[in-house]
Enzyme design. Structure first.
Site, mmCIF file in Angstrom:
data_model
loop_
_atom_site.group_PDB
_atom_site.id
_atom_site.type_symbol
_atom_site.label_atom_id
_atom_site.label_comp_id
_atom_site.label_asym_id
_atom_site.label_seq_id
_atom_site.Cartn_x
_atom_site.Cartn_y
_atom_site.Cartn_z
ATOM 1 N N HIS A 177 42.030 34.169 40.185
ATOM 2 C CA HIS A 177 42.230 35.410 40.935
ATOM 3 C C HIS A 177 41.257 35.473 42.111
ATOM 4 O O HIS A 177 40.063 35.225 41.934
ATOM 5 C CB HIS A 177 42.014 36.606 40.019
ATOM 6 N N LEU A 189 33.612 50.076 42.130
ATOM 7 C CA LEU A 189 33.430 48.644 42.377
ATOM 8 C C LEU A 189 31.943 48.369 42.522
ATOM 9 O O LEU A 189 31.342 48.685 43.545
ATOM 10 C CB LEU A 189 34.187 48.233 43.649
ATOM 11 N N CYS A 247 42.912 43.967 38.033
ATOM 12 C CA CYS A 247 42.998 42.600 38.548
ATOM 13 C C CYS A 247 43.251 41.563 37.463
ATOM 14 O O CYS A 247 43.787 40.486 37.746
ATOM 15 C CB CYS A 247 41.717 42.250 39.301
ATOM 16 N N GLY A 278 39.074 37.363 43.797
ATOM 17 C CA GLY A 278 38.354 38.632 43.746
ATOM 18 C C GLY A 278 37.583 38.980 45.004
ATOM 19 O O GLY A 278 37.197 40.130 45.186
ATOM 20 N N GLY A 279 37.345 38.013 45.850
ATOM 21 C CA GLY A 279 36.565 38.200 47.068
ATOM 22 C C GLY A 279 35.608 37.038 47.224
ATOM 23 O O GLY A 279 35.367 36.290 46.272
ATOM 24 N N PRO A 280 35.041 36.846 48.418
ATOM 25 C CA PRO A 280 34.195 35.666 48.657
ATOM 26 C C PRO A 280 33.029 35.525 47.687
ATOM 27 O O PRO A 280 32.786 34.436 47.154
ATOM 28 C CB PRO A 280 33.713 35.871 50.101
ATOM 29 N N LYS A 281 32.289 36.605 47.443
ATOM 30 C CA LYS A 281 31.129 36.500 46.551
ATOM 31 C C LYS A 281 31.548 36.210 45.120
ATOM 32 O O LYS A 281 30.863 35.473 44.396
ATOM 33 C CB LYS A 281 30.304 37.782 46.626
ATOM 34 N N SER A 304 45.173 42.638 43.610
ATOM 35 C CA SER A 304 44.930 43.058 42.232
ATOM 36 C C SER A 304 45.719 42.141 41.291
ATOM 37 O O SER A 304 45.676 40.927 41.431
ATOM 38 C CB SER A 304 45.274 44.538 42.054
#
Length: 356
Positions: free
Chosen positions: A278, A242, A138, A280-283, A313
């Site tokens: 980037h 992950l 990523c 990476g996701g909500p959290k 990524s």
């Protein structure tokens, strides 16, 4: 170095998140998997649509890593070539003008590398300098921009291209009910992107497009974090690693890293007019907002990219850069910060400035 253009390319197969959830549960998981858990992960990913390299019905028929990787090469060359040609055409350049191509991927294996295969398809010169980046994951979109700057420092009149190709859907493991595989199945999408950049000694024509300068960059490896993110390579291919600790690592280190990086360049966070982060996701994005001391709107383009296409990524931060320059063009003189994290565990910071 100056970025002349950024273009993304997405596969033609586009699905709502619910369609992908149904297909993953029915064709990729074993009967004892907790389907309700999968559905909850997918709902919470912040993703509404994703693009996939293959039609959804094809994934259940892939027999092994070899077939998946063949599909990666075929689709990757097509997408990468499209992104590079589009980015060059946007600034009236041809493949024969390119002196250096840096390629980034972590979702498949190709020897010769994707850049060599794309070179033959689009007509790059036979003396083009190729720099494949493999394994950065990523972070490679931001790191690739930084490496363009390093390479053009010794070639001030040169033209360099960064090509990122990531086909995450082809890495999902059939019958793997691990938390990491379930999370990845709801978060990651497929796509490519390309950046065209020139050294500071190359003259270019007038343009109304925003073409930011890359002023500085900083790489950082974090201690005792090797198993935070990456791949385990087995008979079935690339199995995602992950760790749920990623947001904690971001909160612990990134704020101080950014403050030191900016201070070394005579700036503070108050001087930053735009962020290219980037998704990476909500959290991870919430942790990033905490680390930077900004609200959700400061990362609004990143959140929107996550919703529309998922996490691509290394290609994701380049899509966010393209969207920023197109939909929220920063004013002349504005400073920006591009940032991404990836396997290592590591981060890359890139300082941008809009001329004017």
């Amino acid at each position: 170095m100056r970025i002349l253009s950024v273009r993304g390319a997405l596969p033609d197969h586009r699905y709502r998140q619910e369609e992908i959830t149904d297909a993953f549960v029915s064709s990729m998981l074993t009967g004892d998997a907790d389907h309700r858990l999968v559905e909850r992960f997918h709902r919470n990913a912040g993703v509404e649509y994703r693009h996939t390299a293959l039609p959804l019905e094809r994934y259940g028929t892939l027999r092994d890593f070899g077939e998946s990787n063949d599909a990666f090469i075929a689709a990757g060359v097509e997408l990468g070539a499209r992104a590079v040609v589009d980015a060059l055409k946007a600034v009236d350049l041809a493949p024969s003008d390119v002196d250096v191509i840096v390629s980034a991927t972590v979702t498949g294996l190709a020897v010769p590398s994707l850049d060599a295969r794309v070179a033959g398809v689009i007509g790059l010169r036979d003396d083009v300098v190729r720099v494949p980046l493999v394994g950065l994951g990523c972070v490679a979109g931001a790191a690739g921009v930084a490496r363009l700057r390093d390479l053009l420092a010794g070639r001030p009149d040169g033209v360099a291209v960064l090509m990122s190709v990531e086909l995450c859907s082809l890495t999902l493991q059939r019958g793997d009910g691990s938390m990491a595989n379930l999370v990845a199945s709801g978060l990651f999408g497929d796509g490519a992107a390309a950046v065209v950049a020139v050294g500071d000694g190359r003259e270019t024509g007038p343009t109304t497009a925003v073409q930011p300068e890359v002023l500085a960059a900083r790489s950082r490896l974090y201690p005792d974090s090797e198993r935070t993110m990456g791949w385990d390579v087995g008979a079935g291919g690339l199995k995602v690693v992950l760790d749920g600790a990623v947001p904690d690592v971001v909160r612990r280190y990134l704020g101080d890293d950014v403050a030191r990086f900016l201070a070394e360049n005579g700036l503070t966070r108050d001087d930053i007019g735009f962020y290219v982060a980037h998704p990476g996701g909500p959290k991870v994005l919430e942790a990033l907002q905490d680390a930077l001391g900004v609200d959700r709107d400061a990362l609004g383009v990143t959140w929107e990219s996550l919703r529309r296409i998922g996490n691509l990524s290394s290609a994701s931060v380049l899509h966010v850069l393209a969207d920023t320059l197109e939909s929220r063009p920063p004013p002349p003189g504005a400073y920006g910060l591009m940032l991404a994290m990836g396997p290592g565990f590591c981060s890359e910071l890139v300082l941008l400035r809009v001329p004017g």
